[in-house]
Design an enzyme around this catalytic site. Structure first.
Site, PDB file in Angstrom:
ATOM      1  CB  CYS A  21      43.374  47.069  48.876  1.00 42.98           C
ATOM      2  SG  CYS A  21      44.959  46.355  48.481  1.00 42.98           S
ATOM      3  N   GLY A  47      43.303  47.458  55.113  1.00 44.82           N
ATOM      4  CA  GLY A  47      44.692  47.577  54.667  1.00 44.82           C
ATOM      5  C   GLY A  47      45.417  48.605  55.491  1.00 44.82           C
ATOM      6  CG  ASN A 128      39.364  44.996  47.645  1.00 43.21           C
ATOM      7  OD1 ASN A 128      38.236  44.868  48.086  1.00 43.21           O
ATOM      8  ND2 ASN A 128      40.359  44.243  48.063  1.00 43.21           N
ATOM      9  N   GLY A 129      41.355  43.334  45.226  1.00 37.17           N
ATOM     10  CA  GLY A 129      41.148  42.023  44.623  1.00 37.17           C
ATOM     11  C   GLY A 129      42.462  41.452  44.148  1.00 37.17           C
ATOM     12  CB  CYS A 268      34.779  36.973  49.274  1.00 34.40           C
ATOM     13  SG  CYS A 268      35.808  36.496  50.674  1.00 34.40           S
ATOM     14  CE1 TYR A 274      39.612  39.254  61.500  1.00 30.01           C
ATOM     15  CE2 TYR A 274      40.487  39.218  59.281  1.00 30.01           C
ATOM     16  CZ  TYR A 274      40.618  39.549  60.598  1.00 30.01           C
ATOM     17  OH  TYR A 274      41.747  40.183  61.034  1.00 30.01           O
ATOM     18  CB  CYS A 425      42.228  33.293  49.183  1.00 31.65           C
ATOM     19  SG  CYS A 425      41.189  34.468  48.270  1.00 31.65           S
ATOM     20  CB  CYS A 479      34.032  32.479  46.600  1.00 29.01           C
ATOM     21  SG  CYS A 479      35.644  31.655  46.626  1.00 29.01           S
ATOM     22  CB  CYS A 482      39.740  29.657  51.896  1.00 26.08           C
ATOM     23  SG  CYS A 482      38.323  30.605  52.426  1.00 26.08           S
TER      24      CYS A 482
END
Ligand code: SF4
Length: 502
Positions: A21, A47, A128-129, A268, A274, A425, A479, A482
């Site tokens: 989002c 989104g 968002n999250g 992140c 990306y 994630c 972070c 992933c």
């Protein structure tokens, strides 16, 4: 012969991770809804399944909220522009673009903003999250009698606000946000305030801008450029900013802080790889600049060998997210003495809607061909390097390689500006199941992935070089779970999805 209709865009999109989002907020503008609309339009990449705007207005001396939301792209949801001018009246607004997991796509009530009316007035939320303790909190609230309207994790924040023992509204909001864990960049609209909040670890970005005396907040700064607003700063991790009438005279928001004084930032890193647009500034740095560094680091770490040939390497991007990294890769390759040329070898169609397949056709091939085509004159008989930002399932990469091979490339070398993705994630990004990730399928064996993709060489940027390429000047930390499996927080049992089955 039977033709099968494919939800083409949706199926294709599954081979990249998805952000959950975008949020936008506007305080004090006569056309707040229109401003929010343009910001959401610029944030469409975060989104595509639903969009909505809520405004705060005064009618006959009474505070009113006006809401319009639906499934679809921003343009489709607000196709009737009188919605923005005649329905969504008011000088403050928040908006949201949603990406949802498949199970929730049919549930329109999950489209945000979410709006409630409680003892202190109206309150709306755009999030968002991903809240990692939402199942635990939701179960507790349900045991206490709370009735939920949606299956979204975001709704627990509204219930925690409404049930807070605090008397003052901002204290109720702080109380609620102090009880949730995980990733949140949130815009909240009350009858007379816009509130922007970011979790203490700052996983997702949230920026503040100004347009005249109007304050705006957004997931990325590209949303400010479209309306001519100036980027001021980020909402800091753990910070809650309140824009109200005092902000108009003081020129600034009131700042509050969530409890978690020693929380480390965990930005992140995938926002740089990306998710974010290259024309945005994210976590205080230009995304374009960071992506070029990824490309340079990759060329340094894994140069394509000359292989005894003096032929120029043709380096192509996978449009659009690897564009700038490819420029960095070519620049560095030439510096290293590897004669390389950046070329546009893949053309992406931006107008893919539905498509139809015949039973004997390979679905993946049809999907990729409808989305990409090759420029044969650029590729034929050449040594080609494909630069991509990530490989998830590998299905799209494999088909792209086939396209490039069919166009006559003599050699294909695949270079990836991130390490192999092996873990899910828990902080707001939707990856496929771990067993569907090609890096897991191959047991981490890059040679096995190379053979599966059908390329002459395959190399990923290492985690070490990835981390060397992102900013650290102001104490930023990231972070990378992933890739590494090192989750910076504990994850409560079952608190790993953003949806709750009802
Ligand atoms: S696990 Fe990956 S995608 Fe999720 S927040 Fe961490 S770096 Fe980003």
């Amino acid at each position: 012969m039977t033709l099968t209709e494919l939800d083409f865009e949706g199926m294709f999109a599954n081979d990249k991770p998805h952000d959950h989002c975008a949020v936008a907020g506007v305080y004090h503008h006569p056309n707040a809804a229109q401003i929010a609309y343009y910001m959401l339009h610029a944030l469409q990449h975060r989104g595509q399944e639903g969009s909505g705007i809520v405004t705060s207005d005064i009618e006959a001396g009474k505070r009113r909220f006006h809401l319009h939301k639906d499934f679809g792209l921003v343009n489709d949801v607000f196709r009737d522009d009188t919605i923005l001018t005649n329905v969504l009246k008011g000088s403050s607004a928040i908006g949201h673009n949603r990406y949802s997991t498949a199970g929730s796509a049919a549930n329109k009530s999950n489209v945000q903003p979410l709006v409630v009316n409680y003892k202190n007035g109206n309150v709306a939320l755009a999030h968002n999250g991903n809240l990692t303790n939402f199942r635990e909190v939701r179960t507790r609230l349900q045991d206490e009698g709370t009735i939920f309207q949606t299956t979204s994790d975001s709704e627990i924040v509204l219930h925690l606000i409404a049930r807070s023992k605090e008397q003052v509204q901002i204290r109720q909001i702080l109380d609620a946000l102090n009880q949730v864990r995980g990733a949140f960049s949130i815009a909240i609209l009350t009858d007379d305030k816009l509130i922007a909040a970011r979790d203490p670890h700052g996983w997702r970005p949230l920026a503040v801008g100004k347009l005249g005396d109007t304050f705006v907040v957004a997931s990325e700064t590209c949303a400010f450029d479209i309306i001519g607003a100036k980027y001021l700063c980020d909402v800091e991790p753990g910070e809650v900013l309140v824009f109200d009438k005092d902000s108009l005279t003081s020129g600034e928001a009131k700042s509050y802080h969530l409890q978690k004084p020693n929380a480390q930032p965990h930005f992140c890193i995938f926002e740089y790889i990306y998710f974010s647009r290259p024309d945005s500034t994210v976590f205080g740095e230009s995304v374009d600049k960071v992506r070029r560094k990824f490309g340079k680091a990759l060329a340094n770490e894994h140069p394509v060998s000359k292989n005894g040939s003096d032929e120029k390497l043709i380096v192509i991007n996978v449009p659009d997210s690897s564009n700038t990294a490819t420029i960095g890769f070519v620049t560095e390759s030439n510096k290293l003495g590897v004669d390389s040329k950046y070329e546009i070898g893949l053309i992406r169609s931006h107008y893919v809607g539905r498509t139809f397949i015949q039973p004997d056709q390979d679905v993946r091939e049809v999907k990729v061909k409808a989305k990409f085509n090759t420029v044969k004159g650029v590729l034929q008989g050449r040594r080609v390097v494909i630069v991509d930002d990530s490989i998830v399932r590998g299905t799209t990469s494999k088909q792209l390689v086939k396209l490039v091979r069919d166009a006559g490339a003599k050699e294909i070398h695949f270079r990836v500006t991130s390490p192999p993705i092996k873990f899910p994630c828990h902080y707001g990004i939707d990856f496929p199941n771990p067993q569907e990730l090609i890096a897991n399928w191959a047991g981490g064996d890059v040679e096995k992935i190379r053979a599966e993709l059908g390329v002459d060489s395959l190399q990923y940027l290492s985690l070490e070089k990835l981390l060397e390429s992102v900013p650290h000047e102001n104490g930023e930390s990231y972070c990378t779970a992933c890739f590494s499996g090192q989750y910076p927080t504990s994850i409560t049992a079952g608190g790993v999805k953003d949806e709750y089955e009802m």
